[in-house]
Design a protein around this motif. Structure first.
Motif, PDB file in Angstrom:
ATOM      1  N   ALA A 272     -50.461  20.673  54.369  1.00 51.58           N
ATOM      2  CA  ALA A 272     -50.579  20.342  52.955  1.00 51.58           C
ATOM      3  C   ALA A 272     -50.491  18.834  52.757  1.00 51.58           C
ATOM      4  O   ALA A 272     -51.277  18.245  52.007  1.00 51.58           O
ATOM      5  N   ALA A 273     -49.526  18.208  53.470  1.00 48.19           N
ATOM      6  CA  ALA A 273     -49.362  16.771  53.326  1.00 48.19           C
ATOM      7  C   ALA A 273     -50.619  16.046  53.781  1.00 48.19           C
ATOM      8  O   ALA A 273     -51.080  15.091  53.152  1.00 48.19           O
ATOM      9  N   ARG A 274     -51.202  16.554  54.870  1.00 48.28           N
ATOM     10  CA  ARG A 274     -52.410  15.918  55.376  1.00 48.28           C
ATOM     11  C   ARG A 274     -53.567  16.113  54.394  1.00 48.28           C
ATOM     12  O   ARG A 274     -54.348  15.195  54.149  1.00 48.28           O
ATOM     13  N   ALA A 275     -53.639  17.308  53.820  1.00 45.76           N
ATOM     14  CA  ALA A 275     -54.702  17.584  52.864  1.00 45.76           C
ATOM     15  C   ALA A 275     -54.583  16.688  51.644  1.00 45.76           C
ATOM     16  O   ALA A 275     -55.579  16.288  51.035  1.00 45.76           O
ATOM     17  N   LEU A 276     -53.330  16.338  51.301  1.00 49.89           N
ATOM     18  CA  LEU A 276     -53.114  15.457  50.156  1.00 49.89           C
ATOM     19  C   LEU A 276     -53.424  14.010  50.507  1.00 49.89           C
ATOM     20  O   LEU A 276     -53.330  13.135  49.661  1.00 49.89           O
ATOM     21  N   GLY A 277     -53.742  13.748  51.764  1.00 50.14           N
ATOM     22  CA  GLY A 277     -54.130  12.405  52.154  1.00 50.14           C
ATOM     23  C   GLY A 277     -53.011  11.551  52.710  1.00 50.14           C
ATOM     24  O   GLY A 277     -53.128  10.328  52.742  1.00 50.14           O
ATOM     25  N   ALA A 278     -51.914  12.151  53.146  1.00 52.68           N
ATOM     26  CA  ALA A 278     -50.808  11.370  53.696  1.00 52.68           C
ATOM     27  C   ALA A 278     -51.206  10.778  55.040  1.00 52.68           C
ATOM     28  O   ALA A 278     -51.919  11.414  55.825  1.00 52.68           O
ATOM     29  N   THR A 279     -50.726   9.550  55.282  1.00 53.35           N
ATOM     30  CA  THR A 279     -51.036   8.921  56.566  1.00 53.35           C
ATOM     31  C   THR A 279     -50.142   9.520  57.650  1.00 53.35           C
ATOM     32  O   THR A 279     -49.136  10.174  57.355  1.00 53.35           O
ATOM     33  N   ASN A 280     -50.514   9.282  58.929  1.00 57.11           N
ATOM     34  CA  ASN A 280     -49.712   9.786  60.042  1.00 57.11           C
ATOM     35  C   ASN A 280     -48.279   9.272  59.978  1.00 57.11           C
ATOM     36  O   ASN A 280     -47.320  10.011  60.206  1.00 57.11           O
ATOM     37  N   THR A 281     -48.138   7.965  59.675  1.00 58.10           N
ATOM     38  CA  THR A 281     -46.805   7.367  59.597  1.00 58.10           C
ATOM     39  C   THR A 281     -45.951   8.093  58.563  1.00 58.10           C
ATOM     40  O   THR A 281     -44.797   8.413  58.806  1.00 58.10           O
ATOM     41  N   ARG A 282     -46.579   8.370  57.408  1.00 60.32           N
ATOM     42  CA  ARG A 282     -45.837   9.040  56.350  1.00 60.32           C
ATOM     43  C   ARG A 282     -45.447  10.442  56.780  1.00 60.32           C
ATOM     44  O   ARG A 282     -44.316  10.882  56.562  1.00 60.32           O
ATOM     45  N   ILE A 283     -46.393  11.158  57.416  1.00 60.72           N
ATOM     46  CA  ILE A 283     -46.077  12.527  57.827  1.00 60.72           C
ATOM     47  C   ILE A 283     -44.918  12.535  58.827  1.00 60.72           C
ATOM     48  O   ILE A 283     -43.987  13.332  58.717  1.00 60.72           O
ATOM     49  N   ILE A 284     -44.970  11.592  59.780  1.00 60.76           N
ATOM     50  CA  ILE A 284     -43.902  11.562  60.799  1.00 60.76           C
ATOM     51  C   ILE A 284     -42.561  11.217  60.170  1.00 60.76           C
ATOM     52  O   ILE A 284     -41.568  11.913  60.362  1.00 60.76           O
ATOM     53  N   LEU A 285     -42.548  10.127  59.354  1.00 54.56           N
ATOM     54  CA  LEU A 285     -41.262   9.640  58.858  1.00 54.56           C
ATOM     55  C   LEU A 285     -40.720  10.483  57.708  1.00 54.56           C
ATOM     56  O   LEU A 285     -39.517  10.670  57.587  1.00 54.56           O
ATOM     57  N   ARG A 286     -41.618  10.996  56.830  1.00 54.01           N
ATOM     58  CA  ARG A 286     -41.133  11.705  55.649  1.00 54.01           C
ATOM     59  C   ARG A 286     -41.058  13.215  55.837  1.00 54.01           C
ATOM     60  O   ARG A 286     -40.318  13.894  55.127  1.00 54.01           O
ATOM     61  N   HIS A 287     -41.848  13.759  56.745  1.00 55.15           N
ATOM     62  CA  HIS A 287     -41.880  15.219  56.869  1.00 55.15           C
ATOM     63  C   HIS A 287     -41.336  15.711  58.203  1.00 55.15           C
ATOM     64  O   HIS A 287     -40.488  16.587  58.243  1.00 55.15           O
ATOM     65  N   LEU A 288     -41.841  15.121  59.295  1.00 55.48           N
ATOM     66  CA  LEU A 288     -41.433  15.643  60.599  1.00 55.48           C
ATOM     67  C   LEU A 288     -39.982  15.308  60.941  1.00 55.48           C
ATOM     68  O   LEU A 288     -39.174  16.194  61.215  1.00 55.48           O
ATOM     69  N   VAL A 289     -39.660  14.012  60.914  1.00 62.21           N
ATOM     70  CA  VAL A 289     -38.331  13.593  61.354  1.00 62.21           C
ATOM     71  C   VAL A 289     -37.213  14.235  60.515  1.00 62.21           C
ATOM     72  O   VAL A 289     -36.283  14.806  61.079  1.00 62.21           O
ATOM     73  N   PRO A 290     -37.300  14.196  59.159  1.00 59.50           N
ATOM     74  CA  PRO A 290     -36.203  14.816  58.389  1.00 59.50           C
ATOM     75  C   PRO A 290     -36.049  16.307  58.673  1.00 59.50           C
ATOM     76  O   PRO A 290     -34.935  16.814  58.738  1.00 59.50           O
ATOM     77  N   ASN A 291     -37.163  17.004  58.869  1.00 58.77           N
ATOM     78  CA  ASN A 291     -37.058  18.440  59.112  1.00 58.77           C
ATOM     79  C   ASN A 291     -36.595  18.758  60.524  1.00 58.77           C
ATOM     80  O   ASN A 291     -35.973  19.783  60.764  1.00 58.77           O
ATOM     81  N   ALA A 292     -36.938  17.875  61.464  1.00 54.58           N
ATOM     82  CA  ALA A 292     -36.546  18.124  62.850  1.00 54.58           C
ATOM     83  C   ALA A 292     -35.100  17.724  63.097  1.00 54.58           C
ATOM     84  O   ALA A 292     -34.453  18.247  64.008  1.00 54.58           O
TER      85      ALA A 292
ATOM     86  N   THR B 262     -41.918  16.041  43.234  1.00 52.86           N
ATOM     87  CA  THR B 262     -42.264  15.369  44.484  1.00 52.86           C
ATOM     88  C   THR B 262     -41.026  15.284  45.356  1.00 52.86           C
ATOM     89  O   THR B 262     -39.925  15.673  44.956  1.00 52.86           O
ATOM     90  N   LEU B 263     -41.225  14.753  46.563  1.00 55.27           N
ATOM     91  CA  LEU B 263     -40.105  14.640  47.490  1.00 55.27           C
ATOM     92  C   LEU B 263     -38.984  13.767  46.945  1.00 55.27           C
ATOM     93  O   LEU B 263     -37.811  14.109  47.025  1.00 55.27           O
ATOM     94  N   THR B 264     -39.376  12.598  46.376  1.00 48.83           N
ATOM     95  CA  THR B 264     -38.349  11.673  45.893  1.00 48.83           C
ATOM     96  C   THR B 264     -37.554  12.306  44.757  1.00 48.83           C
ATOM     97  O   THR B 264     -36.339  12.155  44.696  1.00 48.83           O
ATOM     98  N   ASP B 265     -38.267  13.034  43.892  1.00 45.79           N
ATOM     99  CA  ASP B 265     -37.555  13.691  42.801  1.00 45.79           C
ATOM    100  C   ASP B 265     -36.548  14.697  43.342  1.00 45.79           C
ATOM    101  O   ASP B 265     -35.416  14.767  42.881  1.00 45.79           O
ATOM    102  N   GLN B 266     -36.996  15.438  44.326  1.00 42.36           N
ATOM    103  CA  GLN B 266     -36.081  16.428  44.903  1.00 42.36           C
ATOM    104  C   GLN B 266     -34.879  15.758  45.523  1.00 42.36           C
ATOM    105  O   GLN B 266     -33.758  16.240  45.422  1.00 42.36           O
ATOM    106  N   ALA B 267     -35.134  14.621  46.173  1.00 44.25           N
ATOM    107  CA  ALA B 267     -34.025  13.903  46.792  1.00 44.25           C
ATOM    108  C   ALA B 267     -33.032  13.448  45.734  1.00 44.25           C
ATOM    109  O   ALA B 267     -31.818  13.571  45.896  1.00 44.25           O
ATOM    110  N   GLN B 268     -33.575  12.942  44.598  1.00 39.95           N
ATOM    111  CA  GLN B 268     -32.685  12.506  43.531  1.00 39.95           C
ATOM    112  C   GLN B 268     -31.909  13.674  42.945  1.00 39.95           C
ATOM    113  O   GLN B 268     -30.719  13.576  42.681  1.00 39.95           O
TER     114      GLN B 268
END
Lengths: 326, 314
Positions: free
Chosen positions: B206-226, B9-15
């Motif tokens: 993929a994140a959306r398909a997994l059921g991630a909320t908009n807040t999660r997608i923005i903060l965990r996926h969009l912002v770090p990548n942008a 998962t993301l957290t594991d990768q971060a660790q």
């Protein structure tokens, strides 16, 4: 194209309204136009203060005060200034032409210079002239505009001293009293423009020449330019007709986006060369908490920015045949 | 297999990213990601102008903070020597009342650096979030949010900052907040552009398909990548923020006495250019060095992140 222009103008009206209200509110709540009057010693009689309060509409609440100012705009009335003898509309109109000639001239010179240098440095990438121009560009980009302006002014003063006559004007936007005759007047105004224009143009030139270079490099490496060369068109034709025309399209957007900062730069440049232009009006209005003058000033600046953006968008259609404003 | 596959998962990768060496061999994605960073890092190291600039900037920061603390005179301290040209005792000379100019310039440099850090932090945080939200949702939300940003961009920055600086300013952090309060609009424009291209990517889907909320997608996926591409575009704004602060101080609406700033020093020196030129040249030189090095570092970062841009196919 006309319909597009009209629609753009209609869209920008609400922006202007909201912007002017926010500026009006910020200026109203952060400064007291009566401050200088109240600080007087001996204190002025209450009747004077009451009269001044009524004259500046300070007895009204913020929203009605703003609305009455807005209504006045349609009659050409920009509201009362803290200096009772001063009409804000006349001040803005008179100083507008002083500042706008500096801004437009600086923009034109910066554009011409940046296109020429940008193209040369892109065509001769990694050559000595490219490195020299790049370094100079970075240097001007890092140089505070007022510092450069003061240096130019000092250079002008020393040059005058060496020559022993007023060869370069270093103070003001025109001689006082103005010389007689149309041509003499024109030469006088042009002479006063030289140093401020150089100071203002160099800063924009630095950013734009970098942009032209990058944009030109991109088009020079594109397939259609290589094809044009491959089918035997002369190098010059390819450069100008194929590459340059495409490379210039994004420059119009960048130029339009920068117009606000050029006006800001003009405020600083005018201060250095002691011009009585819009910059001086702005700084005095801020110092004297002249809310109406301040809001009117920012409104005029915003209109100028929006008009320039509109021109840029229309130019886009001329430069890029793919864009049609249907 | 020491661990099941589901643990990537993301957290594991971060660790994992924090503890190199702990990664099992079969985690190909972690390895790939790291090598990308290494590539960027290596390209940056090879950019000579950027590396020299980085060294100069670090030295300048050390000089301003460590050197300023060690130097025998403090900011504002009045020495018995007035109007002394540069000498061993006063390397940058002194002004008309006898303030040591080296101490003044180092003090002003500290203010300029602090302003740039505060402006960068706040303007980037607000602007990135603003632009990400607008770009992610699109439609009416995008229109309204970007109109608000346009509104800020329509007004000349110097004019509004001078007005706010006069009324609320004086100390360096208030000036920094005023500048940040206007600069976020530029950042949001950049951020929106980046997010617009990112939001169509597969991993968002993929994140959306997994059921991630908009807040999660923005903060965990969009912002770090942008953030990478946004920061690269923003280094030039850092230099502009410093120049804006000096311009405001020059106009008299920025940092006020007894605080000092490089712009204020130039402003005070402009009348004495013929008699005491050292008062004018040294603060100006420091402004140029700071802005120049930051711009070169930005250039190096841009090349490192996007080598395509400078490469010429012959």
């Amino acid at each position: 194209m006309l319909a597009f222009a009209l629609r753009r103008i209609v869209i920008s009206v609400p922006i202007l309204l909201v912007a002017s209200f926010i500026v009006f509110a910020l200026a109203t709540y952060s400064a007291d136009p009566l401050g200088p009057l109240l600080a007087k010693n001996p204190p002025p009689p209450p009747s004077v203060i009451a009269a001044e309060t009524a004259r500046l509409h300070l007895d009204q609440a913020l929203v009605p005060r703003y609305l009455s100012w807005l209504g006045g705009l349609f009659r050409g009335d920009f509201g009362p200034s803290v200096v009772s003898t001063q009409v804000i509309g006349d001040q803005l109109a008179g100083r507008f032409w002083i500042t706008i000639r500096l801004v437009v001239l600086a923009m034109v010179i910066a554009l011409l210079l940046s296109v020429v240098v940008g193209v040369i440095t892109a065509v001769k990438q990694y050559s000595k002239s490219d490195y020299a121009a790049t370094f100079l560009g970075f240097l001007f980009l890092a140089m505070p505009s007022f510092w450069l302006a003061i240096l130019l002014k000092q250079g002008g003063i020393e040059f005058n001293g060496a020559v022993g006559t007023q060869a370069i004007y270093t103070i003001g936007s025109s001689s006082v009293p103005a010389p007689k005759g149309f041509w003499a007047n024109l030469v006088d105004i042009a002479g006063h423009l030289v140093l401020p224009t150089i100071a203002l143009a160099l800063i924009s030139y630095a950013a734009w020449s970098r942009f032209v270079r990058a944009s030109m490099l991109e088009t020079l490496n594109s397939d259609y330019v290589r094809l044009a060369r491959a089918k035997g068109l002369p190098r010059r034709t390819v450069m100008v007709k194929h590459a340059l025309r495409t490379a210039l399209i994004p420059l119009t957007t960048v130029t339009a986006l920068d117009i606000a900062s050029i006006i800001g730069g003009a405020v600083v440049t005018e201060r250095v060369f002691q011009w009585k232009g819009l910059g001086d009006l702005l700084l005095t209005s801020i110092q004297t908490s002249d809310v109406y003058a301040l809001t009117s000033w920012l409104l005029v600046a915003a209109v100028v920015v929006i008009v320039f953006n509109l021109i840029a968008d229309l130019l886009y259609g001329v430069l890029d045949p793919r864009i049609r404003y249907a | 297999m020491p661990e099941p596959r589901t643990s990537t998962t993301l957290t594991d990768q971060a660790q994992l990213a924090q503890t190199p060496g702990a990664a099992p061999v079969d985690r190909e994605f972690t390895v790939a990601e790291r090598s990308q960073t290494q590539l960027v890092f290596r390209r940056f190291l090879q950019h000579r102008a950027a590396m020299i600039s980085l060294v100069v900037l670090v030295l300048l920061v050390l000089l301003a903070y460590v050197g300023g603390a060690l130097w025998k005179y403090d900011v504002g301290e009045i020495t018995p020597d007035n109007s002394v040209p540069p000498s061993l005792d006063h390397p940058f000379g002194t002004d008309a009342v006898g303030k040591d100019q080296l101490a003044q310039v180092l003090g002003g440099t500290r203010i300029s650096l602090q302003v740039s850090v505060v402006v960068t932090l706040f303007a980037t945080a607000i602007g990135t979030l603003w632009g990400s939200i607008a770009g992610f949702f699109g439609g009416r939300i995008d229109t309204v949010m970007m109109r608000i940003a346009d509104l800020v961009l329509t007004l000349p920055l110097v004019a509004v900052a001078a007005m706010l600086g006069h009324n609320f300013g004086g100390t360096w952090y208030l000036i920094a907040f005023v500048i940040a309060g206007l600069y976020w609009a530029y950042v949001s424009r950049v951020a929106r552009g980046v997010v617009l291209s990112l939001r169509e990517k597969e991993y968002i889907e993929a994140a959306r398909a997994l059921g991630a909320t908009n807040t999660r997608i923005i903060l965990r996926h969009l912002v770090p990548n942008a953030l990478g591409s946004i920061l690269v575009n923003l280094t030039i704004l850092v230099a502009l923020a410093i120049l804006l602060e000096t311009a405001l101080s020059y106009l008299g609406f920025g940092v006020q006495n007894p605080d000092t700033s490089l712009g204020l020093l130039v402003s005070e020196a402009q009348t004495a250019l013929t008699t005491r030129p050292w008062l004018f040249y040294f603060p100006g030189l420091f402004i140029i060095i700071i802005a120049l090095t930051i711009n070169f570092i930005g250039d190096g970062l841009r090349d490192a992140f996007d080598p395509q841009q400078t490469k010429v196919r012959q």
